[in-house]
Motif scaffolding. Sequence first.
Motif, PDB file in Angstrom:
ATOM      1  N   ALA A 106       0.817  -1.213   0.000  1.00  0.00           N
ATOM      2  CA  ALA A 106       0.000   0.000   0.000  1.00  0.00           C
ATOM      3  C   ALA A 106       0.852   1.265   0.000  1.00  0.00           C
ATOM      4  O   ALA A 106       0.316   2.383   0.002  1.00  0.00           O
ATOM      5  N   GLY A 107       2.187   1.116   0.026  1.00  0.00           N
ATOM      6  CA  GLY A 107       3.066   2.279   0.052  1.00  0.00           C
ATOM      7  C   GLY A 107       3.087   2.982   1.389  1.00  0.00           C
ATOM      8  O   GLY A 107       3.433   4.165   1.472  1.00  0.00           O
ATOM      9  N   LYS A 108       2.737   2.269   2.476  1.00  0.00           N
ATOM     10  CA  LYS A 108       2.646   2.892   3.800  1.00  0.00           C
ATOM     11  C   LYS A 108       3.718   2.392   4.769  1.00  0.00           C
ATOM     12  O   LYS A 108       3.791   2.873   5.895  1.00  0.00           O
ATOM     13  N   LEU A 109       4.528   1.432   4.354  1.00  0.00           N
ATOM     14  CA  LEU A 109       5.453   0.802   5.294  1.00  0.00           C
ATOM     15  C   LEU A 109       6.481   1.783   5.835  1.00  0.00           C
ATOM     16  O   LEU A 109       6.743   1.824   7.038  1.00  0.00           O
ATOM     17  N   GLU A 110       7.083   2.599   4.965  1.00  0.00           N
ATOM     18  CA  GLU A 110       8.176   3.471   5.407  1.00  0.00           C
ATOM     19  C   GLU A 110       7.700   4.563   6.355  1.00  0.00           C
ATOM     20  O   GLU A 110       8.502   5.148   7.080  1.00  0.00           O
ATOM     21  N   ASP A 111       6.388   4.820   6.387  1.00  0.00           N
ATOM     22  CA  ASP A 111       5.854   5.867   7.257  1.00  0.00           C
ATOM     23  C   ASP A 111       5.069   5.279   8.428  1.00  0.00           C
ATOM     24  O   ASP A 111       4.262   5.967   9.052  1.00  0.00           O
ATOM     25  N   THR A 112       5.285   3.994   8.705  1.00  0.00           N
ATOM     26  CA  THR A 112       4.573   3.321   9.788  1.00  0.00           C
ATOM     27  C   THR A 112       5.561   2.801  10.822  1.00  0.00           C
ATOM     28  O   THR A 112       6.608   2.269  10.472  1.00  0.00           O
ATOM     29  N   VAL A 113       5.234   2.975  12.079  1.00  0.00           N
ATOM     30  CA  VAL A 113       6.030   2.438  13.180  1.00  0.00           C
ATOM     31  C   VAL A 113       5.285   1.247  13.773  1.00  0.00           C
ATOM     32  O   VAL A 113       4.093   1.341  14.078  1.00  0.00           O
ATOM     33  N   ILE A 114       5.971   0.133  13.904  1.00  0.00           N
ATOM     34  CA  ILE A 114       5.379  -1.073  14.483  1.00  0.00           C
ATOM     35  C   ILE A 114       5.996  -1.302  15.858  1.00  0.00           C
ATOM     36  O   ILE A 114       7.220  -1.294  16.015  1.00  0.00           O
ATOM     37  N   VAL A 115       5.145  -1.490  16.854  1.00  0.00           N
ATOM     38  CA  VAL A 115       5.587  -1.702  18.234  1.00  0.00           C
ATOM     39  C   VAL A 115       5.091  -3.061  18.704  1.00  0.00           C
ATOM     40  O   VAL A 115       3.903  -3.370  18.584  1.00  0.00           O
ATOM     41  N   LEU A 116       5.996  -3.875  19.221  1.00  0.00           N
ATOM     42  CA  LEU A 116       5.647  -5.192  19.755  1.00  0.00           C
ATOM     43  C   LEU A 116       6.050  -5.247  21.224  1.00  0.00           C
ATOM     44  O   LEU A 116       7.207  -5.004  21.573  1.00  0.00           O
ATOM     45  N   SER A 117       5.085  -5.547  22.082  1.00  0.00           N
ATOM     46  CA  SER A 117       5.354  -5.612  23.518  1.00  0.00           C
ATOM     47  C   SER A 117       4.525  -6.732  24.128  1.00  0.00           C
ATOM     48  O   SER A 117       3.335  -6.873  23.830  1.00  0.00           O
ATOM     49  N   ALA A 118       5.149  -7.527  24.981  1.00  0.00           N
ATOM     50  CA  ALA A 118       4.432  -8.610  25.661  1.00  0.00           C
ATOM     51  C   ALA A 118       3.720  -8.075  26.895  1.00  0.00           C
ATOM     52  O   ALA A 118       4.232  -7.190  27.585  1.00  0.00           O
ATOM     53  N   ASP A 119       2.525  -8.597  27.170  1.00  0.00           N
ATOM     54  CA  ASP A 119       1.800  -8.116  28.352  1.00  0.00           C
ATOM     55  C   ASP A 119       2.079  -8.972  29.590  1.00  0.00           C
ATOM     56  O   ASP A 119       1.790  -8.558  30.703  1.00  0.00           O
ATOM     57  N   HIS A 120       2.622 -10.174  29.419  1.00  0.00           N
ATOM     58  CA  HIS A 120       3.009 -10.990  30.567  1.00  0.00           C
ATOM     59  C   HIS A 120       3.833 -12.182  30.091  1.00  0.00           C
ATOM     60  O   HIS A 120       3.867 -12.485  28.904  1.00  0.00           O
ATOM     61  N   TYR A 121       4.487 -12.839  31.029  1.00  0.00           N
ATOM     62  CA  TYR A 121       5.243 -14.041  30.676  1.00  0.00           C
ATOM     63  C   TYR A 121       4.263 -15.209  30.489  1.00  0.00           C
ATOM     64  O   TYR A 121       3.110 -15.124  30.914  1.00  0.00           O
ATOM     65  N   PRO A 122       4.684 -16.296  29.849  1.00  0.00           N
ATOM     66  CA  PRO A 122       3.758 -17.410  29.585  1.00  0.00           C
ATOM     67  C   PRO A 122       3.394 -18.183  30.856  1.00  0.00           C
ATOM     68  O   PRO A 122       4.119 -19.084  31.292  1.00  0.00           O
ATOM     69  N   TYR A 123       2.262 -17.805  31.462  1.00  0.00           N
ATOM     70  CA  TYR A 123       1.819 -18.457  32.690  1.00  0.00           C
ATOM     71  C   TYR A 123       1.619 -19.965  32.514  1.00  0.00           C
ATOM     72  O   TYR A 123       1.674 -20.712  33.482  1.00  0.00           O
ATOM     73  N   GLY A 124       1.358 -20.385  31.288  1.00  0.00           N
ATOM     74  CA  GLY A 124       1.058 -21.789  31.045  1.00  0.00           C
ATOM     75  C   GLY A 124       2.252 -22.710  31.116  1.00  0.00           C
ATOM     76  O   GLY A 124       2.092 -23.931  31.031  1.00  0.00           O
ATOM     77  N   LEU A 125       3.459 -22.161  31.255  1.00  0.00           N
ATOM     78  CA  LEU A 125       4.658 -22.984  31.389  1.00  0.00           C
ATOM     79  C   LEU A 125       5.092 -23.048  32.853  1.00  0.00           C
ATOM     80  O   LEU A 125       5.010 -22.053  33.576  1.00  0.00           O
ATOM     81  N   THR A 126       5.553 -24.207  33.283  1.00  0.00           N
ATOM     82  CA  THR A 126       6.131 -24.322  34.619  1.00  0.00           C
ATOM     83  C   THR A 126       7.515 -23.677  34.624  1.00  0.00           C
ATOM     84  O   THR A 126       8.086 -23.385  33.566  1.00  0.00           O
ATOM     85  N   ASP A 127       8.068 -23.458  35.810  1.00  0.00           N
ATOM     86  CA  ASP A 127       9.420 -22.898  35.898  1.00  0.00           C
ATOM     87  C   ASP A 127      10.425 -23.801  35.191  1.00  0.00           C
ATOM     88  O   ASP A 127      11.369 -23.318  34.548  1.00  0.00           O
ATOM     89  N   GLU A 128      10.214 -25.107  35.302  1.00  0.00           N
ATOM     90  CA  GLU A 128      11.132 -26.048  34.653  1.00  0.00           C
ATOM     91  C   GLU A 128      11.043 -25.922  33.135  1.00  0.00           C
ATOM     92  O   GLU A 128      12.064 -25.941  32.425  1.00  0.00           O
ATOM     93  N   GLU A 129       9.823 -25.780  32.606  1.00  0.00           N
ATOM     94  CA  GLU A 129       9.647 -25.641  31.162  1.00  0.00           C
ATOM     95  C   GLU A 129      10.185 -24.298  30.675  1.00  0.00           C
ATOM     96  O   GLU A 129      10.803 -24.216  29.603  1.00  0.00           O
TER      97      GLU A 129
END
Length: 219
Positions: free
Chosen positions: A77-100
Amino acid sequence: EMMEEILPMFLSEDQFMVYCLTVSGHLNYSLEENAMSARHWNTVKDLPYSEAVRCYLASQMELELAVERLVNQLEAAGKLEDTVIVLSADHYPYGLTDEEYSELLGHPVDPVFEIYENTLIIWNSEMEEPVYVDKYCSSLDVMPTLSNLFGLEYDSRLIMGSDILSDDSPLVIFANYSFISEQGYYNSTTDVFTRWDGAEPDPDQVAKLIAEVQTGWPT
């Protein structure tokens, strides 16, 4: 699938801000309970991890494909160079045990502080080279950082957090009043402050940091 549905809604706009929250990589991490893990199982089945960890990694493939679809469509669409992408996690994977979780790290995880470590990615296609920031920060710092990068006006008195790219000393506060600072980290459960350099902490300096964390005001 989400990207395919929502991209036509804003790609034609001159300006847009879109917030997406993915649940494709959420628990539980098993082939029976996670459709995304089953969908991408062939991609991870030969990795040297337990089944739960492989299912976790497989479930994250949907985000990988979503970002790929987003980038490709922005470019078309010709919009990539004028777009900022932000990736942030909201929490660690609760579904894994400490060992995993430790399987992913390659060593036993510290469940008090280390388990919360993650990565904030702010990216634009016109960046000439990566900028790595190893300053301690938290999700509270994302909004003031982005606001300053975009030149948005806001009242800093009403914002919890600070600009990650500023010269402010880092202070990451946990729900139980444990914290990480530039000098070291404080475990409120054990009432112990440990300096990064291994030296003996200054009791007065530690007391000031504890007071700031508990009251919300520097002393």
